[in-house]
Design a protein around this motif. Sequence first.
Motif, PDB file in Angstrom:
ATOM      1  N   SER A  97     -45.989  -6.075  -9.308  1.00 49.37           N
ATOM      2  CA  SER A  97     -44.816  -6.916 -10.293  1.00 49.37           C
ATOM      3  C   SER A  97     -43.768  -5.826 -10.577  1.00 49.37           C
ATOM      4  N   HIS A 114     -40.058 -16.688 -25.703  1.00 48.63           N
ATOM      5  CA  HIS A 114     -41.278 -16.287 -25.423  1.00 48.63           C
ATOM      6  C   HIS A 114     -41.884 -17.218 -24.251  1.00 48.63           C
ATOM      7  N   GLY A 117     -40.957 -17.085 -20.677  1.00 49.83           N
ATOM      8  CA  GLY A 117     -40.917 -15.916 -20.091  1.00 49.83           C
ATOM      9  C   GLY A 117     -40.090 -14.519 -20.432  1.00 49.83           C
ATOM     10  N   SER A 127     -38.049  -9.902 -18.408  1.00 50.38           N
ATOM     11  CA  SER A 127     -39.371 -10.786 -17.677  1.00 50.38           C
ATOM     12  C   SER A 127     -39.738 -10.155 -16.655  1.00 50.38           C
ATOM     13  N   HIS A 130     -44.275 -11.240 -11.295  1.00 51.46           N
ATOM     14  CA  HIS A 130     -45.455 -10.763 -10.478  1.00 51.46           C
ATOM     15  C   HIS A 130     -45.580 -11.634  -9.050  1.00 51.46           C
ATOM     16  N   THR A 145     -43.888 -13.808 -16.118  1.00 51.79           N
ATOM     17  CA  THR A 145     -44.282 -13.492 -17.717  1.00 51.79           C
ATOM     18  C   THR A 145     -43.375 -12.847 -18.461  1.00 51.79           C
ATOM     19  N   SER A 146     -43.650 -12.469 -19.863  1.00 48.29           N
ATOM     20  CA  SER A 146     -42.712 -11.595 -20.424  1.00 48.29           C
ATOM     21  C   SER A 146     -42.712 -10.170 -19.815  1.00 48.29           C
ATOM     22  N   THR A 149     -45.806  -8.059 -20.890  1.00 44.39           N
ATOM     23  CA  THR A 149     -47.193  -8.560 -20.242  1.00 44.39           C
ATOM     24  C   THR A 149     -47.916  -7.644 -19.354  1.00 44.39           C
ATOM     25  N   ALA A 153     -52.877  -9.843 -16.764  1.00 43.76           N
ATOM     26  CA  ALA A 153     -52.808 -11.035 -17.360  1.00 43.76           C
ATOM     27  C   ALA A 153     -52.473 -12.173 -15.914  1.00 43.76           C
ATOM     28  N   ALA A 154     -51.632 -11.650 -15.018  1.00 41.58           N
ATOM     29  CA  ALA A 154     -51.255 -12.543 -13.966  1.00 41.58           C
ATOM     30  C   ALA A 154     -52.023 -12.547 -12.695  1.00 41.58           C
TER      31      ALA A 154
END
Length: 260
Positions: A97, A114, A117, A127, A130, A145-146, A149, A153-154
């Motif tokens: 990422s 939010h 992203g 942002s 990933h 994602t934000s 993060t 999570a991804a």
Amino acid sequence: MNRGDLSDAEWAIIEALLPPERGRWARPAQDNRRFLNGMLFVLRAGCPWRDMHERYGKWNSVYVRFRRWAEQGVWDALLETLVELGLADDWQHMIDSTIVRGHSQAAGAKRGTHKEGFGRSRGGFTSKIHARADSHGRPLGFVLTSGETSDYAATPALLGMPVAKPKAMLADKGYDSDEVRASLLLKGILPVIPPKANRKESVSYDFKLYKDRNRIERMFNRLKQFRRIATRYDKTAVSFLKFLAIAAAKIWLPTFVNRT
């Protein structure tokens, strides 16, 4: 041909993958190639749509076609087709990422920052992109994602992408967890992930194989040569992800050109 535009060889590959356009209200449709070059100009220069060079036509017409194809899934299908046709080496894949700074003008989306992203940091909006890449460092897909993060999570979305299953998956120690390792092993994929310093039980990994992970870092560098990727100007996650798909397709095109 102007700098950054598609060459004849590149257009010959991509032409059939774009939907034909029909003129509306008795007006002829403009050339897909010119419009796509206009999108590439905005992507490369990072300029507002209104500042797109006039040689590509009216900026609003190019923008409307970009958004319409984004909503129709054209950009995602384009990248998926190029990956399917060009992915011949399934030996190893990589995930990683990178964080991109969001421009102040990118805030203010209707759904909220939010949900689009964006995350907040001391420096402003960020942002996180990933990505999953093949053994040559060519992008296979993205998750947005934000900025704050966690990479975990991804990870399920990256590992679940509909691409050929590799024999090994390379990732840095940020992905070192029993859950990620078990998920890969259950799929018959060898995890090549260095252990964290605070891991209680040491885990061995192929260091020589891990050296190839720098290719995904170089891929991010190539993506950020497109200024609209290096700095996020788009309010919506959809637009930013579609620009990522176009940039990824541009990276894939030399693979097919060099074959001929």
